[in-house]
Write a protein that holds these residues in place. Sequence first.
Motif, short mmCIF file in Angstrom:
data_model
loop_
_atom_site.label_atom_id
_atom_site.label_comp_id
_atom_site.label_asym_id
_atom_site.label_seq_id
_atom_site.Cartn_x
_atom_site.Cartn_y
_atom_site.Cartn_z
N THR B 314 -1.59 0.17 8.65
CA THR B 314 -0.78 -0.79 9.12
C THR B 314 0.58 -0.73 10.42
OG1 THR B 314 0.05 -0.76 6.73
CG2 THR B 314 1.60 -2.22 7.80
N LEU B 315 0.81 0.21 10.63
CA LEU B 315 2.53 0.59 11.86
C LEU B 315 0.81 -0.43 12.93
CD1 LEU B 315 4.29 1.08 13.88
CD2 LEU B 315 3.36 3.38 13.39
N LEU B 316 -0.86 0.06 13.03
CA LEU B 316 -1.21 0.13 13.94
C LEU B 316 -0.95 -1.43 14.45
CD1 LEU B 316 -3.75 3.22 13.98
CD2 LEU B 316 -1.74 3.03 15.80
N GLN B 317 -1.77 -2.02 12.94
CA GLN B 317 -1.73 -3.45 13.09
C GLN B 317 -0.48 -4.47 13.94
OE1 GLN B 317 -3.16 -4.44 9.51
NE2 GLN B 317 -5.46 -3.60 10.24
N LEU B 318 0.42 -3.48 12.93
CA LEU B 318 1.76 -3.94 13.23
C LEU B 318 2.51 -4.03 15.29
CD1 LEU B 318 4.34 -4.67 12.29
CD2 LEU B 318 5.38 -2.54 12.20
N LEU B 319 1.72 -3.24 15.49
CA LEU B 319 1.68 -2.55 17.21
C LEU B 319 1.12 -3.74 18.08
CD1 LEU B 319 2.32 0.99 16.79
CD2 LEU B 319 3.74 -0.99 17.44
N ASP B 320 -0.06 -4.61 17.09
CA ASP B 320 -0.94 -4.97 17.65
C ASP B 320 -0.86 -6.63 17.63
OD1 ASP B 320 -2.85 -3.56 19.29
OD2 ASP B 320 -4.38 -3.70 17.67
N GLY B 321 0.30 -7.00 17.46
CA GLY B 321 0.94 -7.83 16.73
C GLY B 321 0.46 -8.83 15.38
N ARG B 322 0.04 -8.14 14.82
CA ARG B 322 -0.60 -8.38 12.92
C ARG B 322 0.11 -8.07 12.56
NH1 ARG B 322 -6.06 -6.80 12.49
NH2 ARG B 322 -5.66 -4.90 14.43
N PRO B 323 1.82 -8.57 12.03
CA PRO B 323 2.76 -7.62 10.91
C PRO B 323 1.53 -8.31 8.97
CG PRO B 323 2.93 -10.12 12.02
CD PRO B 323 2.39 -9.69 12.56
N PRO B 324 1.90 -7.47 8.43
CA PRO B 324 0.90 -7.03 7.34
C PRO B 324 1.12 -8.27 6.27
CG PRO B 324 2.85 -5.94 6.90
CD PRO B 324 2.70 -5.58 8.54
N LEU B 325 0.14 -9.15 6.10
CA LEU B 325 0.56 -9.89 5.17
C LEU B 325 2.01 -9.93 4.01
CD1 LEU B 325 -3.52 -10.39 4.18
CD2 LEU B 325 -2.11 -11.53 6.19
N THR B 326 1.82 -8.49 3.49
CA THR B 326 2.63 -8.75 2.41
C THR B 326 3.43 -7.01 2.35
OG1 THR B 326 3.28 -7.56 0.11
CG2 THR B 326 1.04 -7.06 1.16
N PRO B 327 4.97 -6.99 2.37
CA PRO B 327 5.54 -5.73 3.18
C PRO B 327 5.58 -4.59 2.75
CG PRO B 327 7.17 -7.50 2.45
CD PRO B 327 5.98 -8.28 2.70
N ARG B 328 5.52 -4.86 1.32
CA ARG B 328 5.49 -3.82 0.57
C ARG B 328 3.58 -4.05 -0.57
NH1 ARG B 328 7.23 1.09 -1.04
NH2 ARG B 328 6.72 1.52 -3.21
N VAL B 329 3.40 -2.31 0.07
CA VAL B 329 1.85 -1.76 -0.45
C VAL B 329 2.55 -0.52 -1.55
CG1 VAL B 329 -0.56 -1.43 0.23
CG2 VAL B 329 1.10 -3.39 1.36
N GLU B 330 1.13 -1.64 -2.99
CA GLU B 330 1.79 0.04 -4.12
C GLU B 330 -0.32 0.74 -4.29
OE1 GLU B 330 4.21 -0.39 -6.98
OE2 GLU B 330 5.99 -0.10 -6.11
N LEU B 331 -0.20 1.30 -3.37
CA LEU B 331 -1.78 2.06 -4.64
C LEU B 331 -1.92 2.22 -5.69
CD1 LEU B 331 -2.87 3.75 -0.98
CD2 LEU B 331 -3.03 1.56 -1.73
N ALA B 332 -2.60 2.15 -5.95
CA ALA B 332 -2.97 2.97 -7.74
C ALA B 332 -2.53 4.21 -7.61
CB ALA B 332 -4.14 2.30 -8.53
N THR B 333 -2.17 4.50 -8.55
CA THR B 333 -2.03 5.37 -9.19
C THR B 333 -3.00 5.30 -10.61
OG1 THR B 333 -0.22 5.65 -10.65
CG2 THR B 333 0.35 6.17 -9.07
N ASP B 334 -3.51 7.55 -11.08
CA ASP B 334 -4.55 7.24 -12.16
C ASP B 334 -4.30 8.68 -12.86
OD1 ASP B 334 -6.93 6.89 -12.88
OD2 ASP B 334 -8.26 7.80 -11.55
N LEU B 335 -4.38 8.16 -14.04
CA LEU B 335 -3.85 9.83 -14.83
C LEU B 335 -4.72 10.35 -14.50
CD1 LEU B 335 -2.21 11.29 -16.74
CD2 LEU B 335 -3.78 10.13 -19.08
N ARG B 336 -4.92 11.82 -14.75
CA ARG B 336 -6.45 13.05 -14.36
C ARG B 336 -5.50 14.09 -15.37
NH1 ARG B 336 -9.86 12.17 -9.39
NH2 ARG B 336 -8.73 10.34 -9.03
N VAL B 337 -6.52 14.03 -16.44
CA VAL B 337 -6.82 14.56 -17.64
C VAL B 337 -7.25 16.20 -17.47
CG1 VAL B 337 -6.78 15.12 -20.27
CG2 VAL B 337 -6.17 12.79 -19.36
N ARG B 338 -6.10 16.83 -17.91
CA ARG B 338 -7.20 18.37 -17.74
C ARG B 338 -6.38 19.10 -18.58
NH1 ARG B 338 -5.59 17.87 -11.98
NH2 ARG B 338 -7.26 16.96 -11.35
#
Lengths: 365, 365
Positions: B314-338
């Motif tokens: 995101t930062l490198l794209q921003l530096l290339d003059g390409r702001p992100p389509l959405t300011p907030r990105v949330e990556l998925a969490t995932d339950l790991r049952v052990r």
Amino acid sequence: MRTSDGDSGRPSRPTLALIAAEAGVSTATVSKVLNGRTDVAPATRERVEALLRTHNYPGPGGGTRRTRRSGLIDLVLAGLDSPWAVEILRGVEAECAEHGTGVVVSLVRDDDACPPSWQNLPALHHSDGVILVTSRMTARQRDQLERAGVGLVLVDPVNLPAADIPSVGATNWAGGLAATEHLIELGHRRVAVIGGPADMLCTQARVDGYRTALEQAGIEVDRELVRYGDFHHESGFARTRELLELPDPPTAIFAGSDQQAMGAYQAARLAGLRVPDDLSVVGFDDLPTCEWLSPPLTTVRQPLEEMGRVAARTLLQLLDGRPPLTPRVELATDLRVRASTAPPPAAVPPPAAAPSAASHPPEDR
Amino acid sequence: MRTSDGDSGRPSRPTLALIAAEAGVSTATVSKVLNGRTDVAPATRERVEALLRTHNYPGPGGGTRRTRRSGLIDLVLAGLDSPWAVEILRGVEAECAEHGTGVVVSLVRDDDACPPSWQNLPALHHSDGVILVTSRMTARQRDQLERAGVGLVLVDPVNLPAADIPSVGATNWAGGLAATEHLIELGHRRVAVIGGPADMLCTQARVDGYRTALEQAGIEVDRELVRYGDFHHESGFARTRELLELPDPPTAIFAGSDQQAMGAYQAARLAGLRVPDDLSVVGFDDLPTCEWLSPPLTTVRQPLEEMGRVAARTLLQLLDGRPPLTPRVELATDLRVRASTAPPPAAVPPPAAAPSAASHPPEDR
């Protein structure tokens, strides 16, 4: 090699070759002076330093404090897959922060002679010096860094560094000795060691400390009990499983890292053995996590953060034209006894009738 | 603020104030355009971008690719005392290495408004942008970065960032929901949560997920069972001890981090309780160490390395003059049952004679 792009704004500098020609020495010798190495004859050093000063060469060894630092050093790690690395980084960062110096962190991505990332490293950005952590350095890589004219300090080098490159490590031999003596004092006679990679200096020193402790106690070193891994959980797990399957398994394991020790815990658990009642385990490193393991891990503390600090301090002094008094510094290790070590499970005493004065009574498990 | 020392060699640049005056906008607006923010009217943006181009201003948003990058970004962490940080660093370093960009790692040393290390950060060396990890950012700090004209991306911001600053996080709410649902499905009714600091966004989201899971299952949230700590082992240990001393203690704990979960293990062990037979524990993060704990830890996986990669991208794209389509990105969490979660210890059934249709039968331990 330092790039001379438009950003640098520096007056164009004579090449090392020109200075070498003027001084009547080899380029390598100029590099050595520039990098603060100690293996240059005083008279030669003076002649070269004078020329460097004349040409206002901004190298570290010119006897003048560099006024045009980039304010950056590179910390190059073999990997970022262990909490170990972050401890070193913490020390380097703390020391550099106190000196207004930024730390560029990167990884050696390839074990090959000259991986591109590594090759370009000093060229990608202005950097005053490099701290290289647990990496194998080829002659070609060293040449490259010399030509780049940046300072270099090694942390825990894999192979024996050139005598003139400063390096920082821990007293691995003393650590191996202390860990093994602790187990012997608890009564263990079947003590196994799981080292890191067999060709790493630190592994060799630790295993030698282990051997010496056994020999001093009159216990013969059983080659079956000396194994090697790669410092990760998995190898601690695999080697411990192998050891526990021996006809005469060990009652104690000295692991090459705390992560290997965690692997040993798991292997013991799966084999139905309790730590430390049935199997004692000693680690190496003393990562912050050790005291939170069940049971808390007895381990050999390496002052990792301090090692990072000393490496950074050595590099910054080198850049100021002050080569270290001694090229190799070893910080003291320290045994931290917690709850993973105990006397071995009671051995079945040898039959009273057996007259053989065996110094190693067979131990049944 | 970018220093204009002798090293930079750049043509002297008009100040933002001058460009702002020419464009007839505020300095803040010029900063926004420069930093690729999205909350600027298109016509204004065009006018400012044209002026930036005219003045050959090397800011990221000028619509032209910066040709004079320093090739460096800053990764600023709140601390290096957790394996968590190294996971983020690994992702940032990997992404940047692919783009020939160096990563300068530093810490915020002081929680104060403008600690000196932080204040000088963009000034100490040329840097194209900053990734700030789990830090509290004051308006003053943000202004400072805006004036420095560098790009900014946040990872897991402590407090709600300005809507126009890109940030990367994980689906903390969904993670809290999944962890708690898992425990409820196993039959737990007395489920405690130990969050990180109560004022951190990620903590709030996780605790809200926990609450929602309980409410959806018709279980009233008991305030006694909601505790806060600081993500470290110690607070997991202390809070678990407190919870286990309650008259009606929980049978399961959802911890705010894997390190807190390790503290919970220790507290359980000291209380004579076995995990998971007597107490179920769920962590958060899925550090590499989780599967090597005894027992291996059930946890909510945050894709930390990927979060680092996305922040860097995101930062490198921003530096290339390409702001992100959405300011907030949330990556998925995932339950790991052990192996650290199991049904609760069998409750003593309520006396058959008791006719009260209590939806929460008292559980004796």
